[in-house]
Scaffold this motif. Structure first.
Motif, PDB file in Angstrom:
ATOM      1  N   ARG A 121       0.830  -1.199   0.000  1.00  0.00           N
ATOM      2  CA  ARG A 121       0.000   0.000   0.000  1.00  0.00           C
ATOM      3  C   ARG A 121       0.872   1.259   0.000  1.00  0.00           C
ATOM      4  O   ARG A 121       2.029   1.225   0.415  1.00  0.00           O
ATOM      5  CB  ARG A 121      -0.920   0.019   1.225  1.00  0.00           C
ATOM      6  CG  ARG A 121      -1.879  -1.158   1.314  1.00  0.00           C
ATOM      7  CD  ARG A 121      -2.944  -0.879   2.333  1.00  0.00           C
ATOM      8  NE  ARG A 121      -3.817  -2.021   2.565  1.00  0.00           N
ATOM      9  CZ  ARG A 121      -5.044  -1.934   3.039  1.00  0.00           C
ATOM     10  NH1 ARG A 121      -5.559  -0.753   3.328  1.00  0.00           N
ATOM     11  NH2 ARG A 121      -5.782  -3.013   3.231  1.00  0.00           N
TER      12      ARG A 121
ATOM     13  N   ASP B 136      -4.006   4.782   0.891  1.00  0.00           N
ATOM     14  CA  ASP B 136      -4.299   3.375   1.180  1.00  0.00           C
ATOM     15  C   ASP B 136      -3.641   2.923   2.480  1.00  0.00           C
ATOM     16  O   ASP B 136      -4.167   2.056   3.186  1.00  0.00           O
ATOM     17  CB  ASP B 136      -3.829   2.482   0.034  1.00  0.00           C
ATOM     18  CG  ASP B 136      -4.762   2.556  -1.165  1.00  0.00           C
ATOM     19  OD1 ASP B 136      -5.895   3.032  -0.999  1.00  0.00           O
ATOM     20  OD2 ASP B 136      -4.355   2.140  -2.263  1.00  0.00           O
TER      21      ASP B 136
ATOM     22  N   THR C  50      -5.928   4.124   5.241  1.00  0.00           N
ATOM     23  CA  THR C  50      -7.072   3.214   5.356  1.00  0.00           C
ATOM     24  C   THR C  50      -6.662   1.933   6.068  1.00  0.00           C
ATOM     25  O   THR C  50      -7.409   1.398   6.900  1.00  0.00           O
ATOM     26  CB  THR C  50      -7.630   2.882   3.958  1.00  0.00           C
ATOM     27  OG1 THR C  50      -8.078   4.089   3.329  1.00  0.00           O
ATOM     28  CG2 THR C  50      -8.792   1.898   4.052  1.00  0.00           C
TER      29      THR C  50
ATOM     30  N   GLU D  56      -8.087  -0.082   9.427  1.00  0.00           N
ATOM     31  CA  GLU D  56      -8.429  -1.506   9.450  1.00  0.00           C
ATOM     32  C   GLU D  56      -7.717  -2.205  10.614  1.00  0.00           C
ATOM     33  O   GLU D  56      -8.295  -3.072  11.275  1.00  0.00           O
ATOM     34  CB  GLU D  56      -8.043  -2.143   8.116  1.00  0.00           C
ATOM     35  CG  GLU D  56      -8.900  -1.662   6.951  1.00  0.00           C
ATOM     36  CD  GLU D  56      -8.367  -2.110   5.610  1.00  0.00           C
ATOM     37  OE1 GLU D  56      -7.393  -2.899   5.579  1.00  0.00           O
ATOM     38  OE2 GLU D  56      -8.908  -1.672   4.572  1.00  0.00           O
TER      39      GLU D  56
ATOM     40  N   ARG E 205      -9.478  -1.421  13.760  1.00  0.00           N
ATOM     41  CA  ARG E 205     -10.709  -2.191  13.891  1.00  0.00           C
ATOM     42  C   ARG E 205     -10.426  -3.590  14.446  1.00  0.00           C
ATOM     43  O   ARG E 205     -11.197  -4.124  15.239  1.00  0.00           O
ATOM     44  CB  ARG E 205     -11.422  -2.290  12.538  1.00  0.00           C
ATOM     45  CG  ARG E 205     -12.865  -2.755  12.664  1.00  0.00           C
ATOM     46  CD  ARG E 205     -13.511  -2.946  11.312  1.00  0.00           C
ATOM     47  NE  ARG E 205     -13.706  -1.719  10.575  1.00  0.00           N
ATOM     48  CZ  ARG E 205     -14.666  -0.838  10.804  1.00  0.00           C
ATOM     49  NH1 ARG E 205     -15.511  -1.042  11.802  1.00  0.00           N
ATOM     50  NH2 ARG E 205     -14.792   0.244  10.073  1.00  0.00           N
TER      51      ARG E 205
ATOM     52  N   HIS F 183     -10.067   7.858  12.858  1.00  0.00           N
ATOM     53  CA  HIS F 183     -10.631   8.291  11.581  1.00  0.00           C
ATOM     54  C   HIS F 183     -10.871   9.801  11.570  1.00  0.00           C
ATOM     55  O   HIS F 183     -10.512  10.507  10.605  1.00  0.00           O
ATOM     56  CB  HIS F 183     -11.938   7.537  11.334  1.00  0.00           C
ATOM     57  CG  HIS F 183     -12.610   7.876  10.054  1.00  0.00           C
ATOM     58  ND1 HIS F 183     -13.942   8.214   9.974  1.00  0.00           N
ATOM     59  CD2 HIS F 183     -12.135   7.937   8.781  1.00  0.00           C
ATOM     60  CE1 HIS F 183     -14.266   8.468   8.719  1.00  0.00           C
ATOM     61  NE2 HIS F 183     -13.187   8.300   7.975  1.00  0.00           N
TER      62      HIS F 183
ATOM     63  N   GLU G 293     -12.668   7.583   3.532  1.00  0.00           N
ATOM     64  CA  GLU G 293     -13.812   6.713   3.790  1.00  0.00           C
ATOM     65  C   GLU G 293     -13.474   5.738   4.921  1.00  0.00           C
ATOM     66  O   GLU G 293     -12.363   5.202   4.978  1.00  0.00           O
ATOM     67  CB  GLU G 293     -14.176   5.913   2.533  1.00  0.00           C
ATOM     68  CG  GLU G 293     -14.719   6.755   1.388  1.00  0.00           C
ATOM     69  CD  GLU G 293     -16.121   7.248   1.642  1.00  0.00           C
ATOM     70  OE1 GLU G 293     -16.821   6.615   2.466  1.00  0.00           O
ATOM     71  OE2 GLU G 293     -16.515   8.261   1.044  1.00  0.00           O
TER      72      GLU G 293
ATOM     73  N   PRO H 154     -13.383   2.281   6.371  1.00  0.00           N
ATOM     74  CA  PRO H 154     -13.491   0.956   5.746  1.00  0.00           C
ATOM     75  C   PRO H 154     -14.601   0.124   6.360  1.00  0.00           C
ATOM     76  O   PRO H 154     -14.910   0.246   7.549  1.00  0.00           O
ATOM     77  CB  PRO H 154     -12.114   0.333   6.009  1.00  0.00           C
ATOM     78  CG  PRO H 154     -11.579   1.050   7.200  1.00  0.00           C
ATOM     79  CD  PRO H 154     -12.123   2.452   7.096  1.00  0.00           C
ATOM     80  N   ASP H 155     -15.209  -0.701   5.533  1.00  0.00           N
ATOM     81  CA  ASP H 155     -16.245  -1.597   6.028  1.00  0.00           C
ATOM     82  C   ASP H 155     -15.644  -2.603   6.998  1.00  0.00           C
ATOM     83  O   ASP H 155     -14.494  -3.029   6.827  1.00  0.00           O
ATOM     84  CB  ASP H 155     -16.895  -2.353   4.873  1.00  0.00           C
ATOM     85  CG  ASP H 155     -17.677  -1.433   3.951  1.00  0.00           C
ATOM     86  OD1 ASP H 155     -18.191  -0.416   4.449  1.00  0.00           O
ATOM     87  OD2 ASP H 155     -17.756  -1.731   2.738  1.00  0.00           O
TER      88      ASP H 155
END
Length: 214
Positions: free
Chosen positions: A80, A84, A87, A91, A94, A185, A197, A199-200
């Motif tokens: 990355r 990226d 992001t 992650e 999370r 974030h 954004e 991340p899901d």
């Protein structure tokens, strides 16, 4: 040929079991107050048996546990760049939410390792430097593309991000109501011209198939 492969597989499984036990013991007691014999009891082995797999003793176990944890994060960031990477940091945050033991282990050992004589002192110092350099490089790439707000210095922003992340983890472990992902974030978006954004979340693991189901 089946014999050696079977022995190798059993040895690898045993090493993994020992590392899981070491992880739990270090997380509970820290490095200084734990012992190889305590780890051996946790995995149902003798101390000699543990040392057969980790000849360097407690120091070797400590390094293996730390490297195992970091390898997972580094795999997630591999290849990355720029936004990226940012992001990817979200992650990683999370994953921390559902890995309290890992966060506790890291926090306990990081505090102990501030002692220059601690066996993990150099490891943590180099780890912080490596992370700081990687995040600084990512922010510099974003800046080169015109993506950082005016006046944002990539290195200073990186130091603030690391301080925020470390502090949030400590507060979270002590039961305070913090949002490990959301707060990081929000901070990142104060640096960027275009918001990042969120991340899901990863998909939930599939439920096991009941016996006899088609």
């Amino acid at each position: 040929m089946a014999g050696p492969r079977g022995e190798y597989r059993k040895s690898a499984e045993r090493r993994s079991q020992i590392l899981e036990a070491a992880f739990a013991v270090f997380a509970r007691s820290g490095y200084t107050s734990s012992s190889v014999s305590e780890i051996a009891r946790a995995v149902g082995m003798t101390q000699t048996g543990v040392l057969h797999h980790f000849s360097g003793g407690k120091i070797a176990l400590l390094r293996a546990v730390l490297e195992r944890r970091d390898a997972r994060a580094e795999q997630l960031l591999a290849g990355r760049s720029g936004r990226d990477v940012l992001t990817g940091l979200l992650e990683i945050s999370r994953t921390q939410v559902v890995q309290r033991g890992a966060v506790q282990l890291y926090t306990v050992l990081a505090a102990e390792a501030t002692d220059p004589d601690h066996p993990a002192h150099d490891y943590f110092a180099k780890r912080f430097e490596r992370i700081a350099d990687a995040v600084t490089a990512a922010l510099a790439e974003v800046d080169a593309a015109g993506g950082l707000r005016e006046g944002v210095d990539p290195r200073r922003a990186t130091m603030h991000l690391l301080a925020l992340t470390e502090g949030l983890q400590l507060l979270w472990l002590n039961g305070l109501d913090v949002d490990l992902v959301g707060d990081v974030h929000r901070y990142l978006n104060t640096l960027l011209r275009t918001p990042l954004e969120l991340p899901d979340p990863p998909p939930a693991p599939a439920a096991p198939t009941p016996p006899g189901a088609p």
